[in-house]
Design a protein around this motif. Structure first.
Motif, short mmCIF file in Angstrom:
data_model
loop_
_atom_site.label_atom_id
_atom_site.label_comp_id
_atom_site.label_asym_id
_atom_site.label_seq_id
_atom_site.Cartn_x
_atom_site.Cartn_y
_atom_site.Cartn_z
N TRP A 1 -86.47 72.12 40.62
CA TRP A 1 -86.56 72.35 38.64
C TRP A 1 -86.52 73.83 38.58
CZ3 TRP A 1 -91.64 68.58 36.88
CH2 TRP A 1 -90.42 67.21 36.93
N THR B 1 -88.81 77.00 32.69
CA THR B 1 -87.50 78.19 32.61
C THR B 1 -88.36 79.48 31.96
OG1 THR B 1 -86.25 76.58 31.29
CG2 THR B 1 -86.25 79.11 30.56
N ALA C 1 -82.66 68.87 37.11
CA ALA C 1 -83.03 68.67 35.94
C ALA C 1 -84.60 68.78 35.65
CB ALA C 1 -81.63 68.13 35.38
N VAL C 2 -84.54 69.65 34.89
CA VAL C 2 -85.92 69.84 34.79
C VAL C 2 -86.15 68.20 33.23
CG1 VAL C 2 -87.60 71.26 32.99
CG2 VAL C 2 -85.99 72.09 34.89
N PRO C 3 -87.38 67.93 33.17
CA PRO C 3 -87.59 66.46 31.83
C PRO C 3 -87.76 67.91 31.05
CG PRO C 3 -88.34 66.04 33.95
CD PRO C 3 -87.58 67.62 34.72
N GLY C 4 -87.20 66.89 29.72
CA GLY C 4 -86.94 67.78 28.11
C GLY C 4 -88.51 68.16 27.75
N ASP C 5 -89.71 67.58 28.78
CA ASP C 5 -90.93 67.82 27.88
C ASP C 5 -91.24 69.43 29.29
OD1 ASP C 5 -91.48 65.82 26.89
OD2 ASP C 5 -92.62 64.59 27.91
N TYR C 6 -91.32 69.65 30.01
CA TYR C 6 -91.40 70.17 30.60
C TYR C 6 -90.07 71.74 30.61
CZ TYR C 6 -94.51 66.98 33.28
OH TYR C 6 -94.93 66.32 32.96
N LEU C 7 -88.85 71.31 29.81
CA LEU C 7 -87.96 72.51 30.00
C LEU C 7 -88.59 74.29 29.52
CD1 LEU C 7 -85.32 73.12 30.46
CD2 LEU C 7 -84.48 72.56 28.25
N ASP C 8 -88.98 74.20 28.11
CA ASP C 8 -89.42 75.48 28.29
C ASP C 8 -90.21 76.23 29.15
OD1 ASP C 8 -88.05 75.35 26.66
OD2 ASP C 8 -89.25 74.70 24.79
#
Length: 89
Positions: free
Chosen positions: A61, A77, A67-74
């Motif tokens: 990630w 990043t 792809a990063v799971p949505g919960d962890y995206l920010d």
């Protein structure tokens, strides 16, 4: 017994530097030292959850290979933005 904020930050720093693979030790320990003290309580809970993920997934990630799971995206990043040179040549 409820964990104090300071104790939680110390625990998360330790978990950040005692990972399964050396690359994640380097990435997460530097990140934790630089940023955890400024995190909100909710952000600390999310970071704690992130540390429960598999190191190979985390590395993929942070390195942009998966792809990063949505919960962890920010969060991922932000971690990736501080890991330049560690995850990429």
């Amino acid at each position: 017994m409820t964990e104090t904020r300071d104790t939680k930050i110390k625990r998360l720093r330790m978990r950040s530097m005692r990972r399964g693979i050396k690359e994640m030790d380097l990435i997460l320990s530097a990140y934790a030292d630089a940023h955890l003290a400024g995190f909100s309580d909710d952000a600390l809970v999310l970071y704690d959850r992130l540390l429960s993920e598999n190191d190979h997934d985390l590395y993929a990630w942070v390195g942009g290979q998966c792809a990063v799971p949505g919960d962890y995206l920010d969060l991922v990043t932000h971690i990736a933005s501080t890991a330049e040179g560690v995850v990429k040549p």
